[in-house]
Each structure stands twice: as structure tokens, then as C-alpha cells.
Write an enzyme that holds these catalytic residues in place. Structure first.
Site, PDB file in Angstrom:
ATOM      1  N   CYS A  82       0.841  -1.199   0.000  1.00 10.60           N
ATOM      2  CA  CYS A  82       0.000   0.000   0.000  1.00 10.60           C
ATOM      3  C   CYS A  82       0.882   1.257   0.000  1.00 10.60           C
ATOM      4  CB  CYS A  82      -0.990  -0.033   1.163  1.00 10.60           C
ATOM      5  SG  CYS A  82      -2.366   1.136   0.952  1.00 10.60           S
ATOM      6  N   HIS A 184      -3.942  -4.622  -0.278  1.00 13.83           N
ATOM      7  CA  HIS A 184      -3.577  -5.215   1.012  1.00 13.83           C
ATOM      8  C   HIS A 184      -3.649  -6.739   0.915  1.00 13.83           C
ATOM      9  CE1 HIS A 184      -3.366  -1.634   3.600  1.00 13.83           C
ATOM     10  NE2 HIS A 184      -4.269  -1.127   2.773  1.00 13.83           N
ATOM     11  N   GLU A 186      -2.831  -8.877   3.072  1.00 15.38           N
ATOM     12  CA  GLU A 186      -3.272  -9.414   4.366  1.00 15.38           C
ATOM     13  C   GLU A 186      -4.789  -9.324   4.537  1.00 15.38           C
ATOM     14  OE1 GLU A 186      -2.789  -5.037   5.285  1.00 15.38           O
ATOM     15  OE2 GLU A 186      -1.933  -6.502   3.896  1.00 15.38           O
TER      16      GLU A 186
END
Length: 203
Positions: A82, A184, A186
Site C-alpha cells: 500500500c 492489502h 493481508e
């Protein structure tokens, strides 16, 4: 060998969610702001949310910027997520013109699209050029974005994946051992975990 990934703490990222994702795939990672610990690691993750100038200022405060530039240039696997991806570039126009880490050529610019800004939510990937961290990721895979600025690349050969949002927005970029991930991983389910596992396997 006890491989380990350093997740850089510079007060600009959701560090725990990144670490939990690495824990989930069985990758050994640790959070640190210590240059010596970063140097001892086998790979580096630079996460980040917030404004580009604040992030660069924070990295420079204790010399982390120089450490990660040296480690990346010496061939250590390195990925920015990011805002961390945007910091890899030469400069950004966010708030005020600010120099970045200069690891990948290009400039961060304000998004220009008829769609809502920030670009927030799930979007699909186009993959014009494969790279190591995209192994097993198919065209059309959905990943989770939150950003208002995008990377304008100096060399289109650094572009590995992009999404369409009224314009083409780089989603994955790379140069040698250095990777940038605008979304992202994650927060991107199995696709995101696959990308993080691929990064872990570079060590």
C-alpha cells in the site's frame, strides 16, 4: 536455517494484521524499528497507511530509510505494501512534492477517475507480466484496495499487475528483488496469502 522477515515499524502501518497473515502461512516474521535487526533479517516488508510525507519523515528519523535502501540494493527480498509500495518510487505529489526511496523509477500522483476516490474495496487483477510473487495468481483474481494515489511508472517493464478503475492503476510492480503491492494482501483472502507465501519462498 531459521529464516525471518522483518516487518518495519515506523508508526504508519497496520503491522499486526500483516504479521498475523505471515503467522497463518507458517512464515517467521517480526516487527522492528531497529536498523541492526533489519540488517539481520532475510527479507523485508514495508507496510503503510497514511500520507507519503509523514511516512518519509518517520523513516528518516532513525535512519531506517538508508538501511532499507542498502538492504534492497544488496539483493535482499523486499516488498512494500500500500503506502509502502508508493514509498519505493522517486517522489510523490501527495500534500507536497516529497522524495521517496528511489528504488523503482516513477512518481506517485493523485488518482484521476470518474469513480469515487479513494479507490476502496475489491477489484480484479490484470496480469500483463508475471513475477515471482504472482505465482499461482490468475487473471481476474480479486484483491482489496484502499488508496487515493497511484504509481506512474518510468518503465512499463516494472508493471506486473494492474486493476481498472476508470483508468489503469498499477497493483503489483517489481524491479529485481524489489516488489510493490498496492492492495492489502493481508486483507485479500486466499489470493493475498498466496502472494505472501510466494514472497516468503524467495528467501
Amino acid at each position: 536455517m531459521n529464516k525471518k522477515i522483518a516487518i518495519i515499524d515506523y508508526d504508519m502501518g497496520n503491522l499486526l494484521s500483516v504479521k498475523k497473515a505471515f503467522d497463518y502461512i507458517g512464515a517467521n516474521s517480526f516487527i522492528t524499528s531497529d536498523s541492526k535487526e533489519i540488517e539481520k533479517s532475510d527479507a523485508i516488508i514495508l507496510p503503510g497507511v497514511g500520507a507519503f510525507p509523514d511516512a518519509m519523515s518517520s523513516l528518516k528519523e532513525n535512519g531506517i530509510d538508508k538501511t532499507i535502501i542498502n538492504e534492497a540494493k544488496n539483493g535482499k527480498p523486499f516488498a512494500g505494501i500500500c503506502l509502502g509500495m508508493q514509498l519505493l518510487f522517486d517522489e510523490s505529489e501527495e500534500v507536497t512534492n516529497t522524495k521517496g526511496l528511489g528504488l523503482i523509477g516513477g512518481k506517485i500522483r493523485k488518482m484521476k477517475t470518474e469513480f469515487k476516490i479513494p479507490h476502496m474495496g475489491w477489484n480484479s487483477l490484470n496480469i500483463p507480466r508475471e513475477c515471482n510473487i504472482l505465482k499461482g495468481v490468475s487473471k481476474g483474481s480479486y484483491v482489496y484496495f484502499v488508496h487515493s494515489y497511484y504509481a506512474e511508472l518510468a518503465d512499463k517493464n516494472n508493471l506486473n499487475a494492474y486493476c481498472d478503475y476508470g483508468t489503469k492503476l498499477p497493483a503489483v510492480v517489481s524491479y529485481k528483488n524489489i516488489f510493490g503491492i498496492q492492495f492489502h494482501p493481508e486483507k485479500s483472502g486466499e489470493i493475498g496469502l498466496t502472494i505472501l507465501k510466494n514472497f516468503w519462498e524467495l528467501i
